[in-house]
Scaffold this active site. Structure first.
Site, short mmCIF file in Angstrom:
data_model
loop_
_atom_site.label_atom_id
_atom_site.label_comp_id
_atom_site.label_asym_id
_atom_site.label_seq_id
_atom_site.Cartn_x
_atom_site.Cartn_y
_atom_site.Cartn_z
CB ALA A 9 17.99 4.87 -19.86
NE ARG A 14 5.10 -1.71 -24.39
CZ ARG A 14 5.83 -2.67 -24.95
NH1 ARG A 14 5.25 -3.77 -25.40
NH2 ARG A 14 7.13 -2.55 -25.05
CG ASP A 105 13.38 -4.94 -20.22
OD1 ASP A 105 14.33 -5.63 -20.64
OD2 ASP A 105 12.58 -4.36 -20.98
CG ASN A 172 19.07 -8.81 -30.81
OD1 ASN A 172 19.84 -9.33 -29.99
ND2 ASN A 172 19.00 -7.50 -31.00
CE LYS A 353 3.34 -3.36 20.33
NZ LYS A 353 2.92 -2.00 20.68
CE1 TYR A 368 -1.40 -6.83 21.32
CE2 TYR A 368 -1.89 -5.56 23.29
CZ TYR A 368 -1.21 -5.71 22.09
OH TYR A 368 -0.33 -4.73 21.69
CG ASN A 388 -0.04 -2.34 24.81
OD1 ASN A 388 -1.27 -2.38 24.70
ND2 ASN A 388 0.76 -2.34 23.77
CB SER A 407 -9.06 -17.59 32.15
OG SER A 407 -8.41 -18.75 31.70
#
Ligand code: UD1
Ligand code: CA
Length: 461
Positions: A9, A14, A105, A172, A353, A368, A388, A407
């Site tokens: 909590a 920092r 943490d 501790n 893609k 591409y 595209n 090509s």
């Protein structure tokens, strides 16, 4: 039954961040997730996480079936402190259970340490056990005070410690295992009458001991595990240790990592045997790498499935599937939602893609390929562009098996090249290329004989 109460909590001032501290990532995974996972793997039946600062975000990001959130009220006038945090889960503590209290943490804590703590606590029949560590520099931590017989007497906070106490190197860890009933009784007795005005969980230990209860102190084997993240500097410290751990695990499982110092593999990535990882590689997210792969220098792989015997050099691959024996790069970019079959060759400066490529297809240089369905054994020449996008909408291109795209051709989508279709170099294809047919779509060449001589004469040269 064993339960855990994970304290998360605190604000983490920092960190100087708008992101709650426990959601900052170490090797790709939120800090708090590491503690929850370690607790889970240590056979803890139920995990209670006390959240406060940024609680909505934390709960949203880490919601899981076996994690129960308890909200600590935060704000001006609200009580504060580790003891108060534990109180938020008071109703969840059953009398006869072991309660393991963890800090949200400390991402380096391991399940084996938590198991060891539980084991030490139970085997010795303690009422409460503190996990301690011996540190060269104990400053900032609560110190462990033991009596002449080595029994744990008390925990003194750094700010409340005398010079003599400050010299004690046993600290501790902030991690405890306490009997449920005793914890609840003691929580009812702690107050916030100290310099900080906070409820300290450490006072529970003091109360138990003063009540004649047996308190154990279990010294952790590797003190690095209890390092907390309070600043970005400590975040980097934990990142480095976690990175080393991950790399070591892969190496011990049969993966060659040429330079572990310079290899970043996120938590949760799996890599098959005999794969070789070269320097500068980053593998992140939910990625799987098969066996016998070569992941060459400076390659980034994010959320991908890479099948066996694939070779990738200096390339970036995102959210895609790469089939067996493909070779990719150097300098290729495979963008999300691409699926490559087997034995495909993708060479330098090729971008792909949202496309599917069939087995044995090649695009060896400068192309591409976007929004395309490409069949098997297709040859995509140098400089080919799958056009595209018309400025408003995207359209798909289909290239069927065994086609040849010469090509420097443009395939203007939507368009289809049928089986064994052959596009002449330099073509701009706007209509269907039929099966087995040669399409030439460029202006014819005109040769003007003697033109150069004529010009020189005209210019008087
Ligand atoms: C605590 C211990 C100290 C120990 C150190 C180990 C106390 C009084 N001191 O000190 O002996 O050496 O941990 O790291 O317990 N938290 C809450 N709610 C709160 C306050 C804290 O959930 O109201 C959480 C924090 O988010 C953090 C954990 O408890 O995860 C520890 O709190 P922190 O303030 O860092 O305790 P320390 O002062 O470091
Ligand atoms: Ca702390």
């Amino acid at each position: 039954m064993n339960i855990s109460i994970i304290l998360a909590a605190g604000e983490g001032t920092r960190m100087k961040s708008s992101v709650p501290k426990v959601l900052h990532k170490v090797c790709g995974k939120p800090i708090l997730s590491y503690i929850i996972d370690a607790s889970r793997n240590a056979n803890i039946d139920k995990n209670y996480v006390v959240v406060g600062h940024g609680s909505d975000e934390v709960m949203e990001e880490l919601a899981e079936d076996d994690v129960f959130f308890r909200i600590q009220p935060i704000g001006e006038g609200c009580p504060y402190g580790t003891g108060y945090a534990v109180m938020q889960a008071m109703d969840d503590i059953e009398d006869d259970c072991n309660v393991v209290i963890l800090c949200g943490d400390t991402p380096l804590i391991t399940d084996s340490t938590i198991k060891e703590l539980l084991n030490y606590h139970q085997k010795n029949g303690y009422d409460g056990t503190v996990l301690t560590a011996v540190l060269d520099d104990p400053s900032g931590y609560g110190r462990i005070i033991r009596d002449e017989d080595d029994n744990l007497l008390e925990i003194i906070e750094d700010r409340d410690a005398t010079e003599e106490e400050k010299a004690i190197k046993e600290i501790n860890s902030g991690i405890y295992c306490i009997n449920g009933k005793l914890l609840k009784d003691a929580l009812g007795k702690i107050d916030n009458k100290n310099i900080q005005g906070e409820y300290y969980i450490t006072d529970v230990i003091k109360i138990l001991r003063e009540g004649g209860r047996r308190i154990g102190a279990c010294i952790i084997g590797d003190s690095r595990e209890i390092h907390g993240v309070n600043s970005r500097v400590q975040l980097a410290f934990c990142e480095k240790i976690m990175k080393d751990r991950i790399n070591q695990t892969h190496m011990l499982e049969g993966v060659t990592i040429i330079d572990p110092e310079n290899t970043y593999i996120e938590n949760g990535v799996s890599i098959g045997r005999d794969s070789i990882i070269y320097p500068g590689v980053v593998i992140s997210g939910n990625s799987t790498i098969g066996r016998d792969c070569i992941i060459g220098e400076n390659t980034r792989i994010e959320n991908c499935t890479i099948e066996d015997r694939v070779e990738i050099y200096s390339s970036t691959i995102e959210e895609s599937i790469i089939g067996e024996r493909c070779t990719i790069g150097p300098y290729a970019h495979i963008r999300p939602d691409s699926r490559l079959g087997r034995d495909i060759r993708i060479g330098n400066f090729v971008e792909i893609k949202n496309s599917v490529l069939g087995d044995g297809t090649k695009a060896a240089h400068l192309a591409y390929i976007g929004d395309a369905d490409v069949g098997k054994n297709v040859n995509i020449g140098c400089g080919v562009i799958f056009v595209n996008y018309d400025g408003e909408t995207k359209a798909r291109t289909t290239v069927e098996d065994n086609a040849f795209i010469g090509s420097n051709s443009n395939l203007i989508a939507p368009v289809i090249v049928r089986k064994r279709g052959y596009v002449a170099a330099g073509s701009t294809i706007t209509d269907e290329v039929e099966e087995g047919c040669l399409s030439i779509a460029r202006a014819r060449q005109v040769n003007k004989y003697g033109w150069v001589d004529e010009r020189q004469r005209r210019d008087g040269k």
